[in-house]
Design a protein around this motif. Structure first.
Motif, PDB file in Angstrom:
ATOM      1  N   THR A  69       0.848  -1.185   0.000  1.00  0.00           N
ATOM      2  CA  THR A  69       0.000   0.000   0.000  1.00  0.00           C
ATOM      3  C   THR A  69       0.883   1.235   0.000  1.00  0.00           C
ATOM      4  O   THR A  69       1.898   1.283   0.703  1.00  0.00           O
ATOM      5  N   VAL A  70       0.506   2.253  -0.786  1.00  0.00           N
ATOM      6  CA  VAL A  70       1.230   3.519  -0.816  1.00  0.00           C
ATOM      7  C   VAL A  70       0.680   4.435   0.276  1.00  0.00           C
ATOM      8  O   VAL A  70      -0.535   4.590   0.401  1.00  0.00           O
ATOM      9  N   ARG A  71       1.569   5.032   1.040  1.00  0.00           N
ATOM     10  CA  ARG A  71       1.183   6.015   2.048  1.00  0.00           C
ATOM     11  C   ARG A  71       1.876   7.338   1.719  1.00  0.00           C
ATOM     12  O   ARG A  71       3.083   7.372   1.484  1.00  0.00           O
ATOM     13  N   ASP A 107       1.266  11.210  -8.704  1.00  0.00           N
ATOM     14  CA  ASP A 107       0.424  12.392  -8.903  1.00  0.00           C
ATOM     15  C   ASP A 107      -1.059  12.099  -8.674  1.00  0.00           C
ATOM     16  O   ASP A 107      -1.855  13.022  -8.522  1.00  0.00           O
ATOM     17  N   ALA A 108      -1.442  10.828  -8.646  1.00  0.00           N
ATOM     18  CA  ALA A 108      -2.859  10.463  -8.497  1.00  0.00           C
ATOM     19  C   ALA A 108      -3.379  10.883  -7.126  1.00  0.00           C
ATOM     20  O   ALA A 108      -2.627  11.021  -6.162  1.00  0.00           O
ATOM     21  N   ALA A 109      -4.705  11.078  -7.047  1.00  0.00           N
ATOM     22  CA  ALA A 109      -5.326  11.449  -5.772  1.00  0.00           C
ATOM     23  C   ALA A 109      -5.098  10.363  -4.727  1.00  0.00           C
ATOM     24  O   ALA A 109      -4.849  10.654  -3.555  1.00  0.00           O
ATOM     25  N   ARG A 110      -5.198   9.096  -5.153  1.00  0.00           N
ATOM     26  CA  ARG A 110      -4.940   7.961  -4.256  1.00  0.00           C
ATOM     27  C   ARG A 110      -4.012   6.984  -4.956  1.00  0.00           C
ATOM     28  O   ARG A 110      -4.471   6.007  -5.551  1.00  0.00           O
ATOM     29  N   PRO A 111      -2.715   7.219  -4.883  1.00  0.00           N
ATOM     30  CA  PRO A 111      -1.775   6.334  -5.584  1.00  0.00           C
ATOM     31  C   PRO A 111      -1.859   4.893  -5.081  1.00  0.00           C
ATOM     32  O   PRO A 111      -2.053   4.661  -3.887  1.00  0.00           O
ATOM     33  N   GLY A 112      -1.750   3.956  -6.009  1.00  0.00           N
ATOM     34  CA  GLY A 112      -1.746   2.545  -5.657  1.00  0.00           C
ATOM     35  C   GLY A 112      -0.590   1.837  -6.328  1.00  0.00           C
ATOM     36  O   GLY A 112       0.012   2.344  -7.279  1.00  0.00           O
ATOM     37  N   VAL A 113      -0.262   0.657  -5.823  1.00  0.00           N
ATOM     38  CA  VAL A 113       0.784  -0.181  -6.407  1.00  0.00           C
ATOM     39  C   VAL A 113       0.100  -1.102  -7.415  1.00  0.00           C
ATOM     40  O   VAL A 113      -0.719  -1.936  -7.044  1.00  0.00           O
ATOM     41  N   VAL A 114       0.427  -0.933  -8.694  1.00  0.00           N
ATOM     42  CA  VAL A 114      -0.248  -1.643  -9.776  1.00  0.00           C
ATOM     43  C   VAL A 114       0.754  -2.531 -10.504  1.00  0.00           C
ATOM     44  O   VAL A 114       1.834  -2.057 -10.886  1.00  0.00           O
ATOM     45  N   PRO A 115       0.446  -3.820 -10.713  1.00  0.00           N
ATOM     46  CA  PRO A 115       1.389  -4.658 -11.462  1.00  0.00           C
ATOM     47  C   PRO A 115       1.498  -4.197 -12.912  1.00  0.00           C
ATOM     48  O   PRO A 115       0.502  -3.789 -13.517  1.00  0.00           O
ATOM     49  N   GLU A 116       2.712  -4.224 -13.441  1.00  0.00           N
ATOM     50  CA  GLU A 116       2.929  -3.920 -14.857  1.00  0.00           C
ATOM     51  C   GLU A 116       2.143  -4.937 -15.697  1.00  0.00           C
ATOM     52  O   GLU A 116       1.948  -6.076 -15.271  1.00  0.00           O
TER      53      GLU A 116
END
Length: 198
Positions: A69-71, A107-116
């Motif tokens: 999770t990105v914080r 830059d996203a409002a709620r950054p997430g960790v997304v698999p390539e």
């Protein structure tokens, strides 16, 4: 767990913002010397930051890694510093694509960790004899972002969350749009304006 906050996706991809004029910045370091160079110059990853995260279990029990999770620890206007490109113009670049590859849009409002695309997502399993290595590319263009990750895990009846950061400090990645950009010619003696090397 081992975190390398200044891994490079390939020899030419990484850039750093530094609050110094070109005459006071040494030549680009090789990747393995980047942490010391970054510390000495006060550099901040520019446009993107590439992390390498190695996770290994302790003992024989299998550990299930549930997710990252990105914080956010802070977000403000991008740094108005000079932008320095690593690598050397005209020298071949490119690297292999690692197997566990994720992206984060800071830059996203709620950054997430997304698999390539084409890569597996959590959960994964690790043990002492079977570690996992994750590569994370975090992009920023509009902000100077301080951030860290949290890794959720469980093993038997135990569970918890590990903080993934830059040795106790948040990672820091800043946008570089419109900043003066410099490159270091191979065999050259100083930084020059980017795009002027023959």
């Amino acid at each position: 767990m081992d975190t390398e906050p200044h891994a490079w996706e390939d020899p030419c991809s990484q850039r750093y913002l530094i609050d110094l004029p070109p005459g006071r910045v040494g030549p680009p370091p090789p990747e393995q010397d980047a942490p010391g160079w970054v510390a000495a110059t006060g550099a901040v990853p520019s446009g993107e930051q590439f992390l390498k995260l190695t996770v290994q279990g302790k003992g024989e029990e299998t550990v299930v890694l549930k997710g990252l999770t990105v914080r956010m620890a802070g977000k403000r206007a991008p740094l108005a510093w000079n932008d320095y490109a690593m690598g050397y113009p005209g020298v071949g670049c490119g690297g292999g694509v690692p197997t566990r590859f994720f992206t984060v849009a800071l830059d996203a409002a709620r950054p997430g960790v997304v698999p390539e695309a084409g890569h597996a997502d959590f959960p994964f399993k690790v043990s002492e004899s079977d570690p996992e290595v994750y590569y994370i590319r975090a992009d920023a263009s509009a902000y100077d972002v301080r951030w860290y990750l949290e890794l959720r895990w469980s093993s038997g009846d135990r569970s918890g969350t590990l903080t993934v950061d830059d040795h106790g400090r948040p990672f820091r990645t800043s946008g570089n749009n419109g900043r003066p950009a410099y490159e270091f010619p191979l065999g050259g003696e100083k930084w020059v304006e980017e795009g002027t090397t023959e």
